[in-house]
Structure formats: C-alpha cells, structure tokens
Write a protein that holds these residues in place. Structure first.
Motif, PDB file in Angstrom:
ATOM      1  N   VAL A  34      71.640  40.816  -0.392  1.00  0.00           N
ATOM      2  CA  VAL A  34      70.521  40.681   0.501  1.00  0.00           C
ATOM      3  C   VAL A  34      71.156  39.507   1.303  1.00  0.00           C
ATOM      4  O   VAL A  34      70.883  38.540   0.127  1.00  0.00           O
ATOM      5  CB  VAL A  34      68.656  41.122   0.867  1.00  0.00           C
ATOM      6  CG1 VAL A  34      68.823  40.823   2.198  1.00  0.00           C
ATOM      7  CG2 VAL A  34      68.119  42.270   0.632  1.00  0.00           C
ATOM      8  N   ALA A  35      71.438  39.264   2.154  1.00  0.00           N
ATOM      9  CA  ALA A  35      72.223  38.058   2.494  1.00  0.00           C
ATOM     10  C   ALA A  35      70.820  37.365   3.353  1.00  0.00           C
ATOM     11  O   ALA A  35      70.752  38.165   4.664  1.00  0.00           O
ATOM     12  CB  ALA A  35      73.360  38.054   3.362  1.00  0.00           C
ATOM     13  N   ALA A  36      70.358  36.326   3.183  1.00  0.00           N
ATOM     14  CA  ALA A  36      69.208  35.913   3.875  1.00  0.00           C
ATOM     15  C   ALA A  36      69.667  34.412   4.402  1.00  0.00           C
ATOM     16  O   ALA A  36      69.441  33.249   3.906  1.00  0.00           O
ATOM     17  CB  ALA A  36      68.075  35.678   2.670  1.00  0.00           C
ATOM     18  N   LEU A  37      69.072  34.142   5.604  1.00  0.00           N
ATOM     19  CA  LEU A  37      68.387  33.367   6.477  1.00  0.00           C
ATOM     20  C   LEU A  37      67.134  32.553   6.480  1.00  0.00           C
ATOM     21  O   LEU A  37      66.559  34.075   7.196  1.00  0.00           O
ATOM     22  CB  LEU A  37      69.510  33.014   7.791  1.00  0.00           C
ATOM     23  CG  LEU A  37      71.118  33.194   7.435  1.00  0.00           C
ATOM     24  CD1 LEU A  37      71.417  34.694   8.061  1.00  0.00           C
ATOM     25  CD2 LEU A  37      71.869  32.515   8.734  1.00  0.00           C
ATOM     26  N   SER A  38      66.563  31.858   7.105  1.00  0.00           N
ATOM     27  CA  SER A  38      65.481  30.860   7.609  1.00  0.00           C
ATOM     28  C   SER A  38      65.678  29.887   8.031  1.00  0.00           C
ATOM     29  O   SER A  38      64.450  29.392   8.547  1.00  0.00           O
ATOM     30  CB  SER A  38      64.423  30.604   5.825  1.00  0.00           C
ATOM     31  OG  SER A  38      65.649  29.920   5.488  1.00  0.00           O
ATOM     32  N   SER A  39      66.268  29.059   9.582  1.00  0.00           N
ATOM     33  CA  SER A  39      66.595  29.214   9.711  1.00  0.00           C
ATOM     34  C   SER A  39      65.664  28.210  11.868  1.00  0.00           C
ATOM     35  O   SER A  39      65.660  29.227  11.712  1.00  0.00           O
ATOM     36  CB  SER A  39      67.869  28.793  10.219  1.00  0.00           C
ATOM     37  OG  SER A  39      69.406  28.821   9.485  1.00  0.00           O
ATOM     38  N   ASP A  40      65.381  27.160  11.909  1.00  0.00           N
ATOM     39  CA  ASP A  40      65.057  26.555  12.366  1.00  0.00           C
ATOM     40  C   ASP A  40      65.445  27.224  14.039  1.00  0.00           C
ATOM     41  O   ASP A  40      65.530  28.213  14.954  1.00  0.00           O
ATOM     42  CB  ASP A  40      64.006  25.359  12.573  1.00  0.00           C
ATOM     43  CG  ASP A  40      63.307  25.308  11.796  1.00  0.00           C
ATOM     44  OD1 ASP A  40      62.451  25.602  11.593  1.00  0.00           O
ATOM     45  OD2 ASP A  40      63.702  24.032  11.337  1.00  0.00           O
ATOM     46  N   PHE A  41      67.021  26.724  14.226  1.00  0.00           N
ATOM     47  CA  PHE A  41      67.673  27.383  14.986  1.00  0.00           C
ATOM     48  C   PHE A  41      69.007  28.056  14.669  1.00  0.00           C
ATOM     49  O   PHE A  41      69.550  26.755  13.549  1.00  0.00           O
ATOM     50  CB  PHE A  41      67.820  26.544  16.402  1.00  0.00           C
ATOM     51  CG  PHE A  41      68.021  25.267  15.835  1.00  0.00           C
ATOM     52  CD1 PHE A  41      69.152  24.758  16.193  1.00  0.00           C
ATOM     53  CD2 PHE A  41      67.175  24.359  14.994  1.00  0.00           C
ATOM     54  CE1 PHE A  41      69.688  23.596  15.063  1.00  0.00           C
ATOM     55  CE2 PHE A  41      67.344  23.341  15.042  1.00  0.00           C
ATOM     56  CZ  PHE A  41      68.947  22.870  15.279  1.00  0.00           C
ATOM     57  N   GLU A  42      69.308  28.354  14.870  1.00  0.00           N
ATOM     58  CA  GLU A  42      71.479  28.623  14.762  1.00  0.00           C
ATOM     59  C   GLU A  42      72.144  29.147  16.357  1.00  0.00           C
ATOM     60  O   GLU A  42      71.263  29.975  16.325  1.00  0.00           O
ATOM     61  CB  GLU A  42      71.321  30.102  14.120  1.00  0.00           C
ATOM     62  CG  GLU A  42      71.025  29.501  12.418  1.00  0.00           C
ATOM     63  CD  GLU A  42      72.307  28.963  11.342  1.00  0.00           C
ATOM     64  OE1 GLU A  42      73.313  28.315  12.333  1.00  0.00           O
ATOM     65  OE2 GLU A  42      71.618  29.010  10.495  1.00  0.00           O
ATOM     66  N   ALA A  59      64.613  35.978  14.040  1.00  0.00           N
ATOM     67  CA  ALA A  59      65.847  35.996  15.591  1.00  0.00           C
ATOM     68  C   ALA A  59      65.330  35.039  16.837  1.00  0.00           C
ATOM     69  O   ALA A  59      65.101  35.193  17.469  1.00  0.00           O
ATOM     70  CB  ALA A  59      64.819  36.831  16.991  1.00  0.00           C
ATOM     71  N   VAL A  60      66.213  33.893  15.779  1.00  0.00           N
ATOM     72  CA  VAL A  60      65.907  32.877  16.614  1.00  0.00           C
ATOM     73  C   VAL A  60      67.671  32.265  17.073  1.00  0.00           C
ATOM     74  O   VAL A  60      68.650  32.804  15.983  1.00  0.00           O
ATOM     75  CB  VAL A  60      65.791  31.423  15.613  1.00  0.00           C
ATOM     76  CG1 VAL A  60      64.247  31.840  15.186  1.00  0.00           C
ATOM     77  CG2 VAL A  60      66.523  30.962  14.293  1.00  0.00           C
ATOM     78  N   GLY A  61      67.662  31.788  18.131  1.00  0.00           N
ATOM     79  CA  GLY A  61      68.803  31.151  18.707  1.00  0.00           C
ATOM     80  C   GLY A  61      70.507  32.822  18.656  1.00  0.00           C
ATOM     81  O   GLY A  61      69.896  33.458  19.219  1.00  0.00           O
ATOM     82  N   GLY A  62      71.149  32.632  18.076  1.00  0.00           N
ATOM     83  CA  GLY A  62      72.430  32.929  18.846  1.00  0.00           C
ATOM     84  C   GLY A  62      72.192  34.445  17.186  1.00  0.00           C
ATOM     85  O   GLY A  62      73.262  34.543  17.416  1.00  0.00           O
ATOM     86  N   ILE A  63      71.430  34.371  16.737  1.00  0.00           N
ATOM     87  CA  ILE A  63      71.190  35.102  15.724  1.00  0.00           C
ATOM     88  C   ILE A  63      71.497  36.999  16.366  1.00  0.00           C
ATOM     89  O   ILE A  63      72.261  37.673  15.444  1.00  0.00           O
ATOM     90  CB  ILE A  63      70.075  35.037  14.338  1.00  0.00           C
ATOM     91  CG1 ILE A  63      71.009  33.517  13.697  1.00  0.00           C
ATOM     92  CG2 ILE A  63      70.022  36.246  13.476  1.00  0.00           C
ATOM     93  CD1 ILE A  63      69.800  33.645  12.423  1.00  0.00           C
ATOM     94  N   PRO A  64      70.723  36.924  16.918  1.00  0.00           N
ATOM     95  CA  PRO A  64      70.424  38.574  17.019  1.00  0.00           C
ATOM     96  C   PRO A  64      71.191  39.708  17.839  1.00  0.00           C
ATOM     97  O   PRO A  64      72.292  40.524  17.566  1.00  0.00           O
ATOM     98  CB  PRO A  64      69.480  39.138  17.878  1.00  0.00           C
ATOM     99  CG  PRO A  64      68.333  37.125  18.371  1.00  0.00           C
ATOM    100  CD  PRO A  64      69.006  36.452  17.330  1.00  0.00           C
ATOM    101  N   GLU A  65      71.932  38.666  19.225  1.00  0.00           N
ATOM    102  CA  GLU A  65      73.666  38.379  19.699  1.00  0.00           C
ATOM    103  C   GLU A  65      74.764  39.122  18.527  1.00  0.00           C
ATOM    104  O   GLU A  65      75.892  40.069  18.353  1.00  0.00           O
ATOM    105  CB  GLU A  65      73.873  37.948  20.649  1.00  0.00           C
ATOM    106  CG  GLU A  65      74.132  36.794  19.936  1.00  0.00           C
ATOM    107  CD  GLU A  65      74.408  35.651  21.389  1.00  0.00           C
ATOM    108  OE1 GLU A  65      75.545  35.813  22.808  1.00  0.00           O
ATOM    109  OE2 GLU A  65      73.164  35.570  21.776  1.00  0.00           O
ATOM    110  N   LEU A  66      74.701  38.098  17.093  1.00  0.00           N
ATOM    111  CA  LEU A  66      75.744  37.735  16.402  1.00  0.00           C
ATOM    112  C   LEU A  66      75.766  39.325  15.563  1.00  0.00           C
ATOM    113  O   LEU A  66      76.530  39.969  14.963  1.00  0.00           O
ATOM    114  CB  LEU A  66      75.469  36.683  15.820  1.00  0.00           C
ATOM    115  CG  LEU A  66      76.503  36.942  14.839  1.00  0.00           C
ATOM    116  CD1 LEU A  66      78.105  36.987  14.139  1.00  0.00           C
ATOM    117  CD2 LEU A  66      76.722  35.322  13.789  1.00  0.00           C
TER     118      LEU A  66
END
Length: 365
Positions: free
Chosen positions: A263-271, A291-298
């Motif tokens: 699993v590739a995981a991110l936990s960022s406040d924004f991206e 689901a922050v910043g541009g992650i959902p569309e990417l």
C-alpha cells in the motif's frame, strides 16, 4: 527558443519534476536550462551533469542576499534567454522580477501546491507583483487553479492546468525491492516516499498504522529525509510501532523501490499533484490518502481516500485496503491504466506548446 527554468534548491517533488521536464524539453530540441538560486545538493548537481543539463548557480545562501540576483540578470542578458519559467512561490517572484529587469520577452510561473488562505501576504505578492509580469500561471491541478482564481483573484484566462509528470522508470521486481529495503516476503508493507516536512504530517500516518487492528506483520516504510525526521522517529516510539517502522533515508532510486509496498500511503495536510502517487500507480501499488488538494483528481479510482488526514480517518481507509487483497489488486490495475496521462513526455509536449503560443503572441506585437 532558449528557456531557463528557475528553482530555489533541489529536494522535493517539484524539483524532481522540473529536472525531468528540462531533460525532456532538451530531447525535443528546446534549449532548456536550469538556474538554482540556492546551493544545489551534490546529488542534484551530479544528476544534472549526468543528464547533460546546463545549470547556473545564483549562489544565494539566505533570503537577504538579494544582491546575488545581479549575476542572474546579467546571465539572462548574456545568454539571450527568450522565456523564464519559475517554479514555486519564491522562484516565481524572482523569475518575473529578474526577467523584467533583463528584458526577457516572456515569463511563465508554475504553482505546484500550497494551502490557499485569504489575506496572506503571499496572495498579495502573487496578485500585485507576479501576475502583472507573468504571461501564464501553470497549475498542476484543478484544485491549485481554483485557489489562484478564487482566492488570489488571478484572471482565469491567465491560468492553465497542466498536471505534473514523471519519468516512468521500470520499478524493481518486488523481491529485489524488498531485499534492498531489508523487508521479508511475508511482510505487509505500508510505505511512502516524501521529503519529511511538516505539511507531510507523517506523524499522523505513524499513528494510523499503530491503530490498525491486524498489525502484527504490518511494516511501515518511510523513504526520505528532512527537517521533521526526528519528530517522526519520536512519534513512532510514542505510538509503540518503532520496531515496525523502517526509516530508509533519502534514496536516488526511491521511485523504483515503490514496488516493495503493498500500500502506498500519504497523510499530507495539502498536496498539489504528488509525484509519489504517480510512482505508485506506475508500479501497480494501491494508494491510500486523504482527499485533500489535487489528490482526488490525480489518484481517482486507483485510491481509497480518507475524508481528512486525521489518524482515525487514515486508519479506517488503510483497514479497507490492508484487509482485502482483491481490492489491492483492483486498485493497482486501475493505477497502471491511468498513469500514462502523467508520463513526462506528454506533459513536456503541453508545456512546449504553451511556450510556442506565448512567444508567437509576444513577437506578433
């Protein structure tokens, strides 16, 4: 066409993208070069040399050394640069000001990511200083574009969305990647690749892993380094998962090691448009992220998205993927199918077309 890209330093995803982009433009017979306003790390300088990318070091050691930009302005004049392309806020500011002073015909500024907030001084600088001098703002995602338009009030026609891209190197075979990282074949590996900055919020990922119900053979692998490393080490000890957390350090082959992860995981406040997601999709590794910043569309349907980056929300998303092999395989296949949109060659074509449009209009005047 003589294009100069400007960066502050050479560490994070935006910098990796820029080096890839300059290299790809040069393959398309664009005279593209790179300027680094702060000292470039040795590894970055070596990579530029290996990839035959000319670069100019402005040589600033701190923010107060504004006088060093005189050398940069002289360089722009001497080399007869036709377009300066800045990346991220600091370089965007100096790219526009120095290009104007040197008489460079065109300027592009690139927004990779930041947390848009109203009335910040940065918004004023973007709107009052950078916008009047830049021909175009490039945003790496619709989310970044929305911030530029709605928060900073940059005219929509001045903003173009071109996603970040990555040179899609073949990942290492899973067994070889695990051997490189000292992982067993039976380990269930949650991993990330990141510069350890505060906005990556990796302590929340550590806490989320500690909350997993079936966690005995789960390993957390953090590839990267940065100013927050010691705080994350302390968080792993405090959460009781230090013995299952691997700090692999910064690795030049990090993108090829992603195949070691389940699993590739991110936990960022924004991206904005994180390269790690592109690398994971290329390796067929499912993504879990807030689901922050541009992650959902990417990431789209190649990911399970948490509503926010709280440890509890991240843990719930991880539980879904960790406990379901079939879901992991499905998400991985979806990532492989969509990742080619983010191949650096396609992105470079769009950037090159933008340059030609801007310069054609400039020289018609």
């Amino acid at each position: 066409m003589h294009v100069l890209h400007e960066l502050t330093s050479g560490l994070g995803g935006a910098e990796v993208f820029t080096v890839d982009l300059v290299h790809e433009l040069r393959r398309r017979e664009v005279d593209a070069r790179l300027a680094v306003t702060r000292s470039a790390p040795t590894a970055v300088a070596e990579e530029l040399a290996d990839r035959d990318i000319p670069f100019f070091a402005v040589g600033r050691k701190g923010r107060r050394e504004v006088h060093k930009f005189r050398r940069f302005i002289s360089y722009l004049r001497r080399e007869r640069v036709t377009l300066v392309h800045g990346h991220m806020f600091g370089s965007n500011l100096w790219a526009t000001l120095c290009a104007k002073a040197a008489g460079v015909p065109a300027t592009v500024v690139h927004e990779h990511a930041w947390a848009f907030q109203r009335w910040r001084p940065r918004s004023i600088v973007d709107r009052a200083l950078i916008a009047p001098l830049a021909d175009r703002f490039v945003a790496v995602s619709d989310w970044v574009a929305s911030g530029l338009v709605e928060v900073e009030r940059i005219p929509r026609e001045r903003v173009v969305v071109i996603p970040a891209g990555r040179r899609l190197a073949d990942p290492l075979p899973r067994s070889q990647a695990r051997a490189e990282l000292g992982l067993a074949a039976s380990d269930l590996v949650i991993g990330t690749v990141a510069v350890m900055r505060r906005e990556k919020a990796l302590d929340k990922l550590v806490q989320a892993v500690a909350m997993l119900r079936a966690s005995t053979n789960v390993k957390l692998v953090l590839v990267g380094d940065g100013p927050e490393r010691e705080r994350i080490v302390q968080a792993a000890h405090a959460a009781g998962v230090a013995d299952r957390t691997w700090f692999a350090g910064a690795r030049p082959d990090a993108a090829r090691l992603v195949s070691a992860f389940d699993v590739a995981a991110l936990s960022s406040d924004f991206e904005g448009s994180p390269l790690f997601v592109i690398e994971a999709m290329a390796a067929g590794v499912p993504v879990v992220a807030p689901a922050v910043g541009g992650i959902p569309e990417l990431a789209s349907d190649a990911a399970v998205l948490a509503p926010d980056n709280s440890p509890r929300a991240l843990c719930a998303a991880l539980e879904r993927v960790v406990g379901d092999r079939r879901l992991r395989e499905t998400l991985g296949q979806r990532g492989k199918q969509r990742v080619h949109r983010y191949e650096i060659g396609r992105v470079a074509e769009e950037i090159h077309a933008l340059y030609e449009e801007i310069l054609a209009r400039r020289f018609r005047r």
